[in-house]
Motif scaffolding. Structure first.
Motif, PDB file in Angstrom:
ATOM      1  N   ALA A 181    -107.748 -55.167 -26.070  1.00  0.00           N
ATOM      2  CA  ALA A 181    -108.007 -54.939 -27.496  1.00  0.00           C
ATOM      3  C   ALA A 181    -106.707 -55.009 -28.277  1.00  0.00           C
ATOM      4  O   ALA A 181    -105.712 -54.392 -27.902  1.00  0.00           O
ATOM      5  CB  ALA A 181    -108.667 -53.580 -27.689  1.00  0.00           C
ATOM      6  N   THR A 182    -106.738 -55.763 -29.365  1.00  0.00           N
ATOM      7  CA  THR A 182    -105.525 -55.955 -30.163  1.00  0.00           C
ATOM      8  C   THR A 182    -105.567 -55.218 -31.498  1.00  0.00           C
ATOM      9  O   THR A 182    -104.538 -55.036 -32.128  1.00  0.00           O
ATOM     10  CB  THR A 182    -105.286 -57.452 -30.425  1.00  0.00           C
ATOM     11  N   SER A 183    -106.755 -54.791 -31.938  1.00  0.00           N
ATOM     12  CA  SER A 183    -106.854 -54.072 -33.218  1.00  0.00           C
ATOM     13  C   SER A 183    -108.195 -53.361 -33.343  1.00  0.00           C
ATOM     14  O   SER A 183    -109.158 -53.697 -32.659  1.00  0.00           O
ATOM     15  CB  SER A 183    -106.706 -55.041 -34.395  1.00  0.00           C
ATOM     16  N   ARG A 184    -108.236 -52.404 -34.252  1.00  0.00           N
ATOM     17  CA  ARG A 184    -109.481 -51.706 -34.545  1.00  0.00           C
ATOM     18  C   ARG A 184    -110.495 -52.682 -35.146  1.00  0.00           C
ATOM     19  O   ARG A 184    -111.693 -52.631 -34.850  1.00  0.00           O
ATOM     20  CB  ARG A 184    -109.183 -50.557 -35.519  1.00  0.00           C
ATOM     21  N   ALA A 185    -110.009 -53.605 -35.984  1.00  0.00           N
ATOM     22  CA  ALA A 185    -110.891 -54.600 -36.604  1.00  0.00           C
ATOM     23  C   ALA A 185    -111.571 -55.459 -35.534  1.00  0.00           C
ATOM     24  O   ALA A 185    -112.758 -55.769 -35.643  1.00  0.00           O
ATOM     25  CB  ALA A 185    -110.106 -55.472 -37.565  1.00  0.00           C
ATOM     26  N   GLN A 186    -110.842 -55.831 -34.501  1.00  0.00           N
ATOM     27  CA  GLN A 186    -111.415 -56.622 -33.408  1.00  0.00           C
ATOM     28  C   GLN A 186    -112.536 -55.839 -32.723  1.00  0.00           C
ATOM     29  O   GLN A 186    -113.621 -56.385 -32.475  1.00  0.00           O
ATOM     30  CB  GLN A 186    -110.323 -56.974 -32.387  1.00  0.00           C
ATOM     31  N   LEU A 187    -112.289 -54.570 -32.435  1.00  0.00           N
ATOM     32  CA  LEU A 187    -113.314 -53.739 -31.780  1.00  0.00           C
ATOM     33  C   LEU A 187    -114.534 -53.562 -32.677  1.00  0.00           C
ATOM     34  O   LEU A 187    -115.668 -53.653 -32.207  1.00  0.00           O
ATOM     35  CB  LEU A 187    -112.732 -52.374 -31.400  1.00  0.00           C
ATOM     36  N   ASP A 188    -114.303 -53.324 -33.969  1.00  0.00           N
ATOM     37  CA  ASP A 188    -115.419 -53.170 -34.910  1.00  0.00           C
ATOM     38  C   ASP A 188    -116.279 -54.432 -34.943  1.00  0.00           C
ATOM     39  O   ASP A 188    -117.509 -54.362 -34.937  1.00  0.00           O
ATOM     40  CB  ASP A 188    -114.910 -52.853 -36.311  1.00  0.00           C
ATOM     41  N   THR A 189    -115.630 -55.580 -34.979  1.00  0.00           N
ATOM     42  CA  THR A 189    -116.358 -56.857 -35.011  1.00  0.00           C
ATOM     43  C   THR A 189    -117.156 -57.050 -33.727  1.00  0.00           C
ATOM     44  O   THR A 189    -118.319 -57.465 -33.766  1.00  0.00           O
ATOM     45  CB  THR A 189    -115.377 -58.035 -35.223  1.00  0.00           C
ATOM     46  N   LEU A 190    -116.546 -56.737 -32.595  1.00  0.00           N
ATOM     47  CA  LEU A 190    -117.254 -56.857 -31.310  1.00  0.00           C
ATOM     48  C   LEU A 190    -118.492 -55.960 -31.294  1.00  0.00           C
ATOM     49  O   LEU A 190    -119.574 -56.407 -30.920  1.00  0.00           O
ATOM     50  CB  LEU A 190    -116.319 -56.480 -30.157  1.00  0.00           C
ATOM     51  N   TYR A 191    -118.330 -54.698 -31.664  1.00  0.00           N
ATOM     52  CA  TYR A 191    -119.471 -53.779 -31.677  1.00  0.00           C
ATOM     53  C   TYR A 191    -120.569 -54.266 -32.611  1.00  0.00           C
ATOM     54  O   TYR A 191    -121.746 -54.224 -32.278  1.00  0.00           O
ATOM     55  CB  TYR A 191    -119.026 -52.360 -32.091  1.00  0.00           C
ATOM     56  N   ARG A 192    -120.169 -54.740 -33.788  1.00  0.00           N
ATOM     57  CA  ARG A 192    -121.148 -55.214 -34.774  1.00  0.00           C
ATOM     58  C   ARG A 192    -121.922 -56.425 -34.228  1.00  0.00           C
ATOM     59  O   ARG A 192    -123.144 -56.480 -34.298  1.00  0.00           O
ATOM     60  CB  ARG A 192    -120.411 -55.570 -36.068  1.00  0.00           C
ATOM     61  N   GLU A 193    -121.193 -57.400 -33.684  1.00  0.00           N
ATOM     62  CA  GLU A 193    -121.848 -58.614 -33.165  1.00  0.00           C
ATOM     63  C   GLU A 193    -122.741 -58.307 -31.972  1.00  0.00           C
ATOM     64  O   GLU A 193    -123.857 -58.802 -31.884  1.00  0.00           O
ATOM     65  CB  GLU A 193    -120.803 -59.657 -32.763  1.00  0.00           C
ATOM     66  N   LEU A 194    -122.238 -57.493 -31.046  1.00  0.00           N
ATOM     67  CA  LEU A 194    -123.031 -57.178 -29.851  1.00  0.00           C
ATOM     68  C   LEU A 194    -124.257 -56.341 -30.212  1.00  0.00           C
ATOM     69  O   LEU A 194    -125.358 -56.615 -29.747  1.00  0.00           O
ATOM     70  CB  LEU A 194    -122.168 -56.454 -28.814  1.00  0.00           C
ATOM     71  N   SER A 195    -124.075 -55.334 -31.047  1.00  0.00           N
ATOM     72  CA  SER A 195    -125.183 -54.441 -31.421  1.00  0.00           C
ATOM     73  C   SER A 195    -126.298 -55.169 -32.154  1.00  0.00           C
ATOM     74  O   SER A 195    -127.462 -54.796 -32.055  1.00  0.00           O
ATOM     75  CB  SER A 195    -124.681 -53.302 -32.304  1.00  0.00           C
ATOM     76  N   SER A 196    -125.938 -56.197 -32.917  1.00  0.00           N
ATOM     77  CA  SER A 196    -126.949 -56.903 -33.698  1.00  0.00           C
ATOM     78  C   SER A 196    -127.650 -58.010 -32.906  1.00  0.00           C
ATOM     79  O   SER A 196    -128.611 -58.597 -33.385  1.00  0.00           O
ATOM     80  CB  SER A 196    -126.318 -57.489 -34.962  1.00  0.00           C
ATOM     81  N   HIS A 197    -127.189 -58.280 -31.686  1.00  0.00           N
ATOM     82  CA  HIS A 197    -127.813 -59.335 -30.882  1.00  0.00           C
ATOM     83  C   HIS A 197    -129.181 -58.857 -30.379  1.00  0.00           C
ATOM     84  O   HIS A 197    -129.310 -57.736 -29.888  1.00  0.00           O
ATOM     85  CB  HIS A 197    -126.919 -59.718 -29.703  1.00  0.00           C
ATOM     86  N   PRO A 198    -130.210 -59.687 -30.491  1.00  0.00           N
ATOM     87  CA  PRO A 198    -131.560 -59.261 -30.106  1.00  0.00           C
ATOM     88  C   PRO A 198    -131.733 -58.904 -28.625  1.00  0.00           C
ATOM     89  O   PRO A 198    -132.618 -58.114 -28.287  1.00  0.00           O
ATOM     90  CB  PRO A 198    -132.442 -60.472 -30.477  1.00  0.00           C
TER      91      PRO A 198
END
Length: 89
Positions: free
Chosen positions: A66-83
């Motif tokens: 992990a390189t930043s909080r923004a990277q982690l937030d984006t990962l969580y958002r993309e993964l959580s929204s996947h059907p």
């Protein structure tokens, strides 16, 4: 002051993501696509895959650099929204 100033993490750091969903090859492929898009240096060979006792669900663990909080937030958002994804920890 950087965006990471209020974070509990010091970046870069090894960060495990746990992703759970219905057992299917499509889940594994979808998770890999998202993780590699956001963390291109992720080593696919290190992904841990565990099946539930009845075999209906998979738990995937991807430990990224992990390189930043923004990277982690984006990962969580993309993964959580996947059907195909039920839970991201």
């Amino acid at each position: 002051m950087s965006d990471d100033a209020d974070s509990l993490f010091e970046f870069p750091c090894a960060f495990p993501l746990k992703i759970m969903g219905a057992a299917s090859d499509a889940l594994v492929q979808a998770v890999l696509e998202v993780v590699l898009r956001q963390a291109p240096d992720f080593d696919v060979a290190t992904m841990e895959v565990r099946s539930s006792s009845a075999g209906n669900y998979l738990s995937l663990t991807c430990t990224i650099n992990a390189t930043s909080r923004a990277q982690l937030d984006t990962l969580y958002r993309e993964l959580s929204s996947h059907p195909l994804v039920k839970i991201v920890l």
